[in-house]
Design an enzyme around this catalytic site. Structure first.
Site, PDB file in Angstrom:
ATOM      1  N   THR A 226       9.428  32.240  67.931  1.00 22.36           N
ATOM      2  CA  THR A 226       9.337  33.428  68.783  1.00 22.36           C
ATOM      3  C   THR A 226       7.874  33.822  68.845  1.00 22.36           C
ATOM      4  O   THR A 226       7.121  33.530  67.928  1.00 22.36           O
ATOM      5  CB  THR A 226      10.118  34.606  68.129  1.00 22.36           C
ATOM      6  OG1 THR A 226      11.463  34.216  67.916  1.00 22.36           O
ATOM      7  CG2 THR A 226      10.076  35.863  68.978  1.00 22.36           C
ATOM      8  N   ARG A 254      24.330  31.521  71.955  1.00 26.09           N
ATOM      9  CA  ARG A 254      23.881  32.380  70.846  1.00 26.09           C
ATOM     10  C   ARG A 254      22.657  33.197  71.297  1.00 26.09           C
ATOM     11  O   ARG A 254      21.713  32.667  71.864  1.00 26.09           O
ATOM     12  CB  ARG A 254      23.527  31.533  69.631  1.00 26.09           C
ATOM     13  CG  ARG A 254      22.971  32.324  68.439  1.00 26.09           C
ATOM     14  CD  ARG A 254      21.462  32.351  68.429  1.00 26.09           C
ATOM     15  NE  ARG A 254      20.892  32.965  67.224  1.00 26.09           N
ATOM     16  CZ  ARG A 254      19.618  33.282  67.064  1.00 26.09           C
ATOM     17  NH1 ARG A 254      18.770  33.062  68.044  1.00 26.09           N
ATOM     18  NH2 ARG A 254      19.175  33.812  65.956  1.00 26.09           N
ATOM     19  N   VAL A 255      22.681  34.486  71.029  1.00 25.56           N
ATOM     20  CA  VAL A 255      21.543  35.356  71.321  1.00 25.56           C
ATOM     21  C   VAL A 255      21.099  35.990  70.013  1.00 25.56           C
ATOM     22  O   VAL A 255      21.924  36.498  69.255  1.00 25.56           O
ATOM     23  CB  VAL A 255      21.930  36.451  72.344  1.00 25.56           C
ATOM     24  CG1 VAL A 255      20.801  37.449  72.517  1.00 25.56           C
ATOM     25  CG2 VAL A 255      22.281  35.820  73.686  1.00 25.56           C
ATOM     26  N   GLY A 256      19.810  35.955  69.752  1.00 24.48           N
ATOM     27  CA  GLY A 256      19.299  36.547  68.523  1.00 24.48           C
ATOM     28  C   GLY A 256      18.833  37.971  68.740  1.00 24.48           C
ATOM     29  O   GLY A 256      19.361  38.701  69.586  1.00 24.48           O
ATOM     30  N   ASP A 257      17.822  38.369  67.985  1.00 25.23           N
ATOM     31  CA  ASP A 257      17.337  39.745  68.056  1.00 25.23           C
ATOM     32  C   ASP A 257      16.356  39.976  69.199  1.00 25.23           C
ATOM     33  O   ASP A 257      16.206  41.107  69.656  1.00 25.23           O
ATOM     34  CB  ASP A 257      16.647  40.105  66.732  1.00 25.23           C
ATOM     35  CG  ASP A 257      15.462  39.190  66.421  1.00 25.23           C
ATOM     36  OD1 ASP A 257      15.536  37.992  66.755  1.00 25.23           O
ATOM     37  OD2 ASP A 257      14.471  39.675  65.845  1.00 25.23           O
ATOM     38  N   THR A 277       9.648  38.378  64.403  1.00 26.56           N
ATOM     39  CA  THR A 277       9.982  36.967  64.552  1.00 26.56           C
ATOM     40  C   THR A 277      10.728  36.561  63.274  1.00 26.56           C
ATOM     41  O   THR A 277      10.690  37.264  62.269  1.00 26.56           O
ATOM     42  CB  THR A 277       8.724  36.088  64.724  1.00 26.56           C
ATOM     43  OG1 THR A 277       7.903  36.214  63.563  1.00 26.56           O
ATOM     44  CG2 THR A 277       7.912  36.497  65.938  1.00 26.56           C
ATOM     45  N   GLY A 278      11.389  35.423  63.338  1.00 29.22           N
ATOM     46  CA  GLY A 278      12.172  34.987  62.180  1.00 29.22           C
ATOM     47  C   GLY A 278      13.661  35.099  62.465  1.00 29.22           C
ATOM     48  O   GLY A 278      14.072  35.210  63.625  1.00 29.22           O
ATOM     49  N   GLY A 280      16.861  36.107  63.513  1.00 28.52           N
ATOM     50  CA  GLY A 280      17.255  37.249  64.320  1.00 28.52           C
ATOM     51  C   GLY A 280      18.482  37.963  63.815  1.00 28.52           C
ATOM     52  O   GLY A 280      18.585  39.200  63.926  1.00 28.52           O
TER      53      GLY A 280
HETATM   54  N1  GLY Z   1      13.972  35.884  66.177  1.00 28.80           N
HETATM   55  C1  GLY Z   1      14.393  34.936  67.115  1.00 28.80           C
HETATM   56  C2  GLY Z   1      15.793  34.570  67.032  1.00 28.80           C
HETATM   57  O1  GLY Z   1      16.405  34.681  65.975  1.00 28.80           O
HETATM   58  O2  GLY Z   1      16.340  34.142  68.035  1.00 28.80           O
END
Ligand code: GLY
Length: 381
Positions: A226, A254-257, A277-278, A280
Site C-alpha cells: 500500500t 476481499r477488501v482491506g482497510d 499500511t500493513g 488491513g
Molecule cells: N493495508 C492494505 C490491505 O490490507 O489491503
C-alpha cells in the site's frame, strides 16, 4: 485518458527554486533531495508531506518520488488533495512498485484488484473505490467519487463503469510480467496437483506467502502493500490518500482497510491526517486511523497517538493463527500522521519485520528523506 496534471508540464510550472529533487546537485542523490527554503505562507503553516517508505522510493522513470512531487505541488499552490493524488500516482503507475496500481500483486485468480480512498480536511469531502479492475490510478477515481458524487464508496464493476464514464482508461489486465510471474510461482506452490481440500489449501496459501517472503520473492511491505500519503499545505489544509493492490493473492473480492474511511485513512481538517499500511484486517476492527486522529484531538503527539493505535491492535489480536510462538502479532502494521501544527510521525507494530527495518518518508523544506519508524515491538524472534 487519465486525469491530473502531466508531470512534465508540472515540472515546467513549478519555479526552479521550489523544485524538489529535479535539479541534481550535491544533495540530489537518490533518496536525498536538495533543501527547499521559504515555503511557509504568511500566517500559514509549514507544509509537510508524510508517507509510507515507498513514497520516497519509486520514480516511475521521472525525477521525483511521491513525496517530492506532492511537496512541489503544495508549494506551487495546488490543492493539497490534488497534490497528494498526483504524488501517489507515481507509485500507482510504476511497474516496479508491486504494492499498488499497475503491476500490483494480483488476487488468487491472477486479477489485479485495487482499493483507494481520499479525504480532504478543508472541504470534508471523502471518496473511495474498492475491487476496481483495469484502472492504473484508483486514487484519482476515489477523488472523483469525492468531487462528483454524493457517495463515499463505489466498488467492483460499478466503480469501473464510473471511471470509464469519466474518461479514465480501462485496461483488460494490470499485471506486469513481474506480478504475473510472482502469482504463477505462488500458484505452483499451493496447487501442485490441482486439488486440495479447502482447509489444506488455505494453510498452503499462507505457507507459500511466508516461504516467498523468507526466500525474498515477496517484499514484506508488498504482501499487504500500500502507499499512504498525508499532507499539510502552506495554508494549513490537511488531506490524505491511501491506495493499494491489497493483500497479495487475496480471495477475489476481499477488501482491506485502505478504501474504508477511518480505517486506512482519516482526516479531520481541524486536527490531523493519518493513514496506514500493513495488515488491513487489523485496522478494520478498530478503525485505527480514526482512533489515531481522535487521540491527537485529545492532545497526544502524533507519535504517541500512533503507538496507542498499535497497542490496541496488539491487545486485540488473540487468534492463534495470527500470533507468533511468543504470542505477539505475526504481521506488521504501520501508521503515518501529520497534525495541524505540522508534527509528523511514522510508527510500526514491529520496527523490523522479515529482516527489514521499517521506514517512512517525509518531505518538507529540508527536502525528502526516509526515517526509521518508531516501533511498538522490536522484531519477531
Ligand atoms: N493495508 C492494505 C490491505 O490490507 O489491503
Amino acid at each position: 485518458m487519465e486525469k491530473g496534471l502531466d508531470r512534465r508540464e508540472l515540472l515546467k510550472a513549478v519555479p526552479a527554486a521550489l523544485a524538489v529533487g529535479a535539479t541534481g546537485g550535491a544533495g540530489a542523490a537518490r533518496g536525498q533531495a536538495p533543501a527547499i527554503v521559504g515555503t511557509r505562507r504568511a500566517g500559514g503553516a509549514r507544509p509537510v508531506v508524510v508517507a509510507s517508505g515507498n513514497g520516497h522510493q519509486f520514480r516511475d522513470g521521472g525525477a521525483r518520488t511521491a513525496v517530492e512531487e506532492t511537496f512541489a505541488r503544495l508549494v506551487a499552490g495546488e490543492d493539497p488533495l490534488a497534490a497528494a493524488v498526483a504524488g501517489v500516482a507515481i507509485n500507482e503507475r510504476d511497474p516496479d512498485d508491486t504494492s499498488v496500481g499497475y503491476g500490483g500483486l494480483p488476487n488468487a485468480e491472477g486479477v489485479v484488484q485495487l482499493d483507494a480512498a481520499v479525504m480532504h480536511g478543508g472541504s470534508g469531502r471523502a471518496g473511495a473505490v474498492a475491487c476496481l479492475e483495469g484502472v492504473r490510478t484508483p486514487a484519482a477515481v476515489a477523488q472523483a467519487v469525492a468531487d462528483r458524487t454524493d457517495h463515499h464508496l463505489l466498488v467492483g464493476s460499478g466503480a469501473q463503469a464510473f471511471a470509464r464514464q469519466l474518461g479514465f482508461r480501462v485496461e483488460d489486465d494490470l499485471n506486469t510480467e513481474t506480478s504475473r510471474q510472482r502469482w504463477l510461482e505462488w500458484k505452483r506452490r499451493i496447487d501442485p496437483e490441482h486439488w486440495l481440500d479447502p482447509e489444506r489449501q488455505a494453510a498452503a496459501a499462507e505457507r507459500a506467502r511466508r516461504e516467498m517472503l523468507a526466500a525474498g520473492r515477496l517484499d514484506p511491505e508488498h504482501a499487504w502493500g500500500t502507499i499512504h500519503l498525508s499532507v499539510l499545505s502552506p495554508a494549513g489544509v490537511l488531506a490524505g490518500v491511501t491506495t493499494t493492490s491489497g493483500l497479495a493473492w487475496k480471495i477475489p473480492g476481499r477488501v482491506g482497510d485502505s478504501p474504508i474511511l477511518g480505517a486506512g485513512v482519516y482526516v479531520d481538517g481541524e486536527v490531523a491526517a493519518a493513514g496506514s499500511t500493513g495488515r488491513g484486517e487489523a485496522n478494520l476492527v478498530g478503525l485505527s486511523s480514526f482512533l489515531l486522529v481522535e487521540e491527537i484531538r485529545r492532545g497526544a503527539h502524533p507519535k504517541d497517538a500512533g503507538i496507542e493505535a498499535l497497542r490496541r491492535i496488539r491487545a486485540r489480536t488473540r487468534e492463534r493463527r495470527l500470533l507468533t510462538p511468543e504470542g505477539e502479532p505475526a504481521f506488521n502494521v504501520h501508521f503515518y500522521a501529520v497534525d495541524r501544527a505540522g508534527r509528523t510521525a511514522g510508527v510500526s507494530l514491529w520496527q523490523e519485520y522479515a529482516g527489514r527495518p521499517s521506514r517512512y518518508a517525509v518531505c518538507d523544506e529540508d527536502g525528502a528523506r526516509l526515517q526509521a519508524t518508531e516501533g511498538l515491538l522490536e522484531r519477531p524472534a
